[in-house]
Motif scaffolding. Structure first.
Motif, PDB file in Angstrom:
ATOM      1  N   ASP A 182      10.794 -56.771  36.198  1.00 19.63           N
ATOM      2  CA  ASP A 182      10.311 -55.516  36.780  1.00 19.63           C
ATOM      3  C   ASP A 182      11.108 -54.319  36.272  1.00 19.63           C
ATOM      4  OD1 ASP A 182       8.395 -56.850  38.197  1.00 19.63           O
ATOM      5  OD2 ASP A 182       9.460 -56.800  40.120  1.00 19.63           O
ATOM      6  N   VAL A 183      12.390 -54.513  36.018  1.00 17.87           N
ATOM      7  CA  VAL A 183      13.262 -53.418  35.589  1.00 17.87           C
ATOM      8  C   VAL A 183      13.230 -53.215  34.081  1.00 17.87           C
ATOM      9  CG1 VAL A 183      15.667 -52.632  35.451  1.00 17.87           C
ATOM     10  CG2 VAL A 183      14.790 -53.616  37.578  1.00 17.87           C
ATOM     11  N   THR A 184      13.236 -54.295  33.331  1.00 21.77           N
ATOM     12  CA  THR A 184      13.397 -54.198  31.879  1.00 21.77           C
ATOM     13  C   THR A 184      12.126 -54.468  31.092  1.00 21.77           C
ATOM     14  OG1 THR A 184      13.975 -56.541  31.621  1.00 21.77           O
ATOM     15  CG2 THR A 184      15.764 -55.005  32.160  1.00 21.77           C
ATOM     16  N   GLY A 185      11.152 -55.121  31.719  1.00 24.64           N
ATOM     17  CA  GLY A 185       9.972 -55.545  30.975  1.00 24.64           C
ATOM     18  C   GLY A 185      10.200 -56.815  30.197  1.00 24.64           C
ATOM     19  N   VAL A 186      11.394 -57.414  30.347  1.00 28.39           N
ATOM     20  CA  VAL A 186      11.750 -58.627  29.607  1.00 28.39           C
ATOM     21  C   VAL A 186      12.130 -59.705  30.613  1.00 28.39           C
ATOM     22  CG1 VAL A 186      13.342 -59.661  27.952  1.00 28.39           C
ATOM     23  CG2 VAL A 186      12.582 -57.289  27.647  1.00 28.39           C
ATOM     24  N   ALA A 187      11.571 -60.888  30.457  1.00 30.51           N
ATOM     25  CA  ALA A 187      11.922 -62.017  31.313  1.00 30.51           C
ATOM     26  C   ALA A 187      13.006 -62.847  30.631  1.00 30.51           C
ATOM     27  CB  ALA A 187      10.699 -62.881  31.588  1.00 30.51           C
ATOM     28  N   PRO A 188      14.078 -63.201  31.336  1.00 27.39           N
ATOM     29  CA  PRO A 188      15.128 -64.030  30.732  1.00 27.39           C
ATOM     30  C   PRO A 188      14.573 -65.363  30.224  1.00 27.39           C
ATOM     31  CG  PRO A 188      15.884 -63.096  32.811  1.00 27.39           C
ATOM     32  CD  PRO A 188      14.413 -62.808  32.720  1.00 27.39           C
TER      33      PRO A 188
END
Length: 290
Positions: A182-188
Motif C-alpha cells: 500500500d505504501v510502496t507499490g511493491v510487495a516483498p
C-alpha cells in the motif's frame, strides 16, 4: 503781505512733497520684506548637497540612488527535491566479494539516520519490516524503495511463528505484505522469520523464501557500538548475510565504521536478492548465505 503768502504756500508744498516721498519709500521696501519671509518658510534650506563640488543638477534623491548600493531582490527558495534514486548495483557476485547487510524490526526512530548513512556511502541494504511499524513510518518505507534498498517481510508483530496455528501465520504474513504494498507499490518477495524460528509447517504457511543469516551481530543483546563494529567488520565472509537491527541507536552509530572496514577488506555491498544474482529463490527454502 504778498511775501507772507508766498512763504505759507511754499511751506504747504514742502509738507506735501515730504508725505509723498515717505509713501513711495514704504512701497519700495515692502517687496524686500516679502522675499525675506519666503526665505524662512518656503524655499529649501542649504544642506550638505549644496556644498562646493555638488552638481546642482542632481537632486538629493537621485544622488542617494547613485551612492547607496541596491538591495538585491530575494531569490525564491528552490522546491524541496526528492532524494535521488540510487541505481541498482547489478554486481556479479560470482566474481565479486559480496556481502548483504540486513536490518530487522524497523522502521523505527533511528532508521532515517541509517538511510542517510547508506545513501552517503552509496550502499544498498535489505530491510525486513514489521507490518505494525509501517503505518507510522510511511515516508521511510517509501524512501527505502526509492533509494534502491530491498524491503522484506518480517511478520506483523514479531511472534514466534512456530507457536501459532497456520492460519495465524498466514495472517501475519499477509497483513505485512499488504501494508508494504500500500505504501510502496511493491510487495516483498523475501521473508525472515522472527527469532529465526521456522519449521516445515511454518515454511509451508508462509509460502516465501526464508532468509536467515551467516553472521548474527547480537546487537540487540549487547547494545555496544564498539562490539558492533568489531563483529560487523571481522566476521562477514564472501557471500554472507549479516543481521543487524535498525531500531537500536548503537547499531546505527556503528554502521559508518562497519561500512568503511568492510570496504577496506574488499567487500561489495548488495541486497539479498542481488547476492543471489536476482534469481528466483524457492518458497519455503532457507537461505543463510550465497
Amino acid at each position: 503781505m504778498v511775501r507772507g503768502r508766498s512763504c505759507v504756500v511754499f511751506a504747504l508744498l514742502g509738507l506735501m512733497l515730504a508725505a509723498g516721498c515717505g509713501h513711495s519709500t514704504t512701497q519700495r521696501a515692502e517687496p524686500s520684506r516679502t522675499r525675506d519671509a519666503g526665505d524662512r518658510t518656503g524655499d529649501p534650506q542649504p544642506s550638505a548637497s549644496t556644498e562646493p563640488g555638488h552638481d546642482p543638477s542632481t537632486s538629493p534623491a537621485s544622488q542617494e540612488d547613485e551612492v547607496a548600493p541596491q538591495r538585491p531582490e530575494p531569490e525564491p527558495e528552490p522546491p524541496t527535491a526528492e532524494p535521488p534514486v540510487l541505481p541498482s548495483s547489478r554486481v556479479d557476485c560470482s566474481l565479486r566479494k559480496c556481502v548483504a547487510l540486513t536490518f530487522d524490526d524497523g522502521p523505527g526512530a533511528y532508521t532515517g539516520r541509517l538511510l542517510d548513512q547508506l545513501r552517503a556511502a552509496h550502499v544498498h541494504a535489505t530491510f525486513f519490516l514489521l507490518g505494525q511499524n509501517v503505518a507510522g513510518h510511511r515516508g521511510l518505507v517509501r524512501r527505502m524503495v526509492e533509494e534502491g534498498h530491498e524491503v522484506g517481510n518480517h511478520s506483523w508483530s514479531h511472534p514466534d511463528l512456530t507457536t501459532l496455528p497456520s492460519w495465524e501465520v498466514r495472517s501475519q504474513v499477509r497483513r505485512t505484505q499488504q501494508a508494504v504494498q500500500d505504501v510502496t507499490g511493491v510487495a516483498p518477495v523475501l521473508f525472515r522469520p522472527p527469532y529465526g524460528a521456522v519449521d516445515g509447517r511454518v515454511a509451508d504457511a508462509v509460502g516465501m523464501p526464508m532468509v536467515l543469516w551467516s553472521v548474527d551481530s547480537l546487537d540487540w543483546l549487547h547494545r555496544d557500538v564498539r562490539r558492533n563494529i568489531i563483529v560487523g567488520v571481522r566476521q562477514p565472509r564472501r557471500g554472507g548475510i549479516v543481521l543487524f537491527h535498525d531500531i537500536h541507536r548503537p547499531t546505527v552509530a556503528a554502521v559508518p565504521s562497519v561500512l568503511e572496514g568492510l570496504r577496506e577488506r574488499g567487500f561489495t555491498f548488495v541486497t539479498v536478492s542481488e547476492l543471489f544474482d536476482g534469481r528466483t529463490l524457492t518458497p519455503g527454502h532457507r537461505y543463510a548465505g550465497r
